[in-house]
Design a protein around this motif. Sequence first.
Motif, PDB file in Angstrom:
ATOM      1  N   LEU A   1       3.718 -15.170  -5.024  1.00 57.93           N
ATOM      2  CA  LEU A   1       3.763 -14.244  -3.807  1.00 57.93           C
ATOM      3  C   LEU A   1       2.022 -13.851  -3.424  1.00 57.93           C
ATOM      4  O   LEU A   1       1.470 -13.575  -4.348  1.00 57.93           O
ATOM      5  CB  LEU A   1       4.537 -12.988  -4.160  1.00 57.93           C
ATOM      6  N   ALA A   2       1.888 -13.932  -2.331  1.00 59.99           N
ATOM      7  CA  ALA A   2       0.370 -14.040  -1.812  1.00 59.99           C
ATOM      8  C   ALA A   2       0.282 -12.753  -0.874  1.00 59.99           C
ATOM      9  O   ALA A   2       1.129 -12.402   0.243  1.00 59.99           O
ATOM     10  CB  ALA A   2       0.050 -15.127  -1.186  1.00 59.99           C
ATOM     11  N   ILE A   3      -0.488 -11.752  -1.295  1.00 61.62           N
ATOM     12  CA  ILE A   3      -0.796 -10.575  -0.381  1.00 61.62           C
ATOM     13  C   ILE A   3      -1.970 -11.150   0.249  1.00 61.62           C
ATOM     14  O   ILE A   3      -3.090 -11.271  -0.386  1.00 61.62           O
ATOM     15  CB  ILE A   3      -1.075  -9.348  -1.470  1.00 61.62           C
ATOM     16  N   VAL A   4      -2.114 -10.871   1.663  1.00 58.32           N
ATOM     17  CA  VAL A   4      -3.104 -11.215   2.223  1.00 58.32           C
ATOM     18  C   VAL A   4      -3.511 -10.161   3.381  1.00 58.32           C
ATOM     19  O   VAL A   4      -2.471  -9.814   4.025  1.00 58.32           O
ATOM     20  CB  VAL A   4      -2.899 -12.607   3.200  1.00 58.32           C
ATOM     21  N   ILE A   5      -4.385  -9.439   3.003  1.00 62.33           N
ATOM     22  CA  ILE A   5      -4.452  -7.901   4.066  1.00 62.33           C
ATOM     23  C   ILE A   5      -6.088  -8.160   4.417  1.00 62.33           C
ATOM     24  O   ILE A   5      -6.911  -8.605   3.494  1.00 62.33           O
ATOM     25  CB  ILE A   5      -3.876  -6.917   3.225  1.00 62.33           C
ATOM     26  N   LYS A   6      -6.179  -7.039   5.389  1.00 65.49           N
ATOM     27  CA  LYS A   6      -7.675  -6.778   5.854  1.00 65.49           C
ATOM     28  C   LYS A   6      -8.388  -5.550   5.378  1.00 65.49           C
ATOM     29  O   LYS A   6      -9.567  -5.573   5.546  1.00 65.49           O
ATOM     30  CB  LYS A   6      -7.541  -6.677   7.298  1.00 65.49           C
ATOM     31  N   ASP A   7      -7.506  -4.770   4.518  1.00 62.13           N
ATOM     32  CA  ASP A   7      -8.310  -3.639   3.815  1.00 62.13           C
ATOM     33  C   ASP A   7      -8.954  -3.730   2.344  1.00 62.13           C
ATOM     34  O   ASP A   7      -7.722  -4.034   1.564  1.00 62.13           O
ATOM     35  CB  ASP A   7      -7.323  -2.537   4.017  1.00 62.13           C
TER      36      ASP A   7
ATOM     37  N   PHE B   1      -3.951 -12.477  -4.403  1.00 62.66           N
ATOM     38  CA  PHE B   1      -4.557 -11.500  -3.843  1.00 62.66           C
ATOM     39  C   PHE B   1      -5.618 -12.072  -3.058  1.00 62.66           C
ATOM     40  O   PHE B   1      -6.633 -12.551  -3.399  1.00 62.66           O
ATOM     41  CB  PHE B   1      -5.096 -10.308  -4.356  1.00 62.66           C
ATOM     42  N   ASN B   2      -5.654 -11.836  -1.595  1.00 63.47           N
ATOM     43  CA  ASN B   2      -6.640 -12.694  -0.758  1.00 63.47           C
ATOM     44  C   ASN B   2      -7.078 -11.532   0.557  1.00 63.47           C
ATOM     45  O   ASN B   2      -6.243 -11.300   1.310  1.00 63.47           O
ATOM     46  CB  ASN B   2      -6.136 -13.989   0.016  1.00 63.47           C
ATOM     47  N   TYR B   3      -8.474 -11.299   0.659  1.00 61.71           N
ATOM     48  CA  TYR B   3      -8.819 -10.574   1.842  1.00 61.71           C
ATOM     49  C   TYR B   3      -8.825 -11.434   2.916  1.00 61.71           C
ATOM     50  O   TYR B   3      -9.411 -12.311   2.858  1.00 61.71           O
ATOM     51  CB  TYR B   3     -10.072 -10.035   1.007  1.00 61.71           C
ATOM     52  N   ASP B   4      -8.240 -10.769   4.115  1.00 55.89           N
ATOM     53  CA  ASP B   4      -8.353 -11.421   5.068  1.00 55.89           C
ATOM     54  C   ASP B   4      -9.300 -10.901   6.150  1.00 55.89           C
ATOM     55  O   ASP B   4      -9.243  -9.808   6.570  1.00 55.89           O
ATOM     56  CB  ASP B   4      -7.093 -11.470   5.851  1.00 55.89           C
ATOM     57  N   SER B   5     -10.310 -11.378   6.146  1.00 56.81           N
ATOM     58  CA  SER B   5     -11.678 -10.747   7.000  1.00 56.81           C
ATOM     59  C   SER B   5     -11.567 -11.161   8.433  1.00 56.81           C
ATOM     60  O   SER B   5     -12.282 -10.421   9.201  1.00 56.81           O
ATOM     61  CB  SER B   5     -12.985 -11.425   6.476  1.00 56.81           C
TER      62      SER B   5
END
Length: 138
Positions: A84-90, A133-137
Amino acid sequence: MAVNAYLNFNGNTREAVEFYAEVFETEKPEIMTFGDSPPNPEYPLPEEAKNLVMHTRLNICGSNVMFSDTFPGMPFTVGNNINLAIVIKDPDDLKKYFNKLKEGGTVGMELQETFWSKCYGQLTDKFGITWLFNYDSE
């Protein structure tokens, strides 16, 4: 925020993702191979890894589904090849979720900057679920 399925394959990701793109009538996927990544002299890339898929994704019925080949020598078990991949901007939430999920689990890669993300990490939680976990800039 999005939680995306991430499917791993044993050398046949390109075939699988092209099949799924045809089935679900999506755009042709952009494929990044391990050979496309910047070279690291400390970790030379084995020849058999260069054409394997490092990352690609499809939008299937409104959901992102991501795909990758397992790296040569890494374990692969059919049925356990989904993450499961969490891709968020915060980035603060990303760190908060990572730190909470790692309690009792095993960190595969601490949160850190990579060539594809300002903040990326991976862990397996205490229930055996692997989270990316991946930060989406953007």
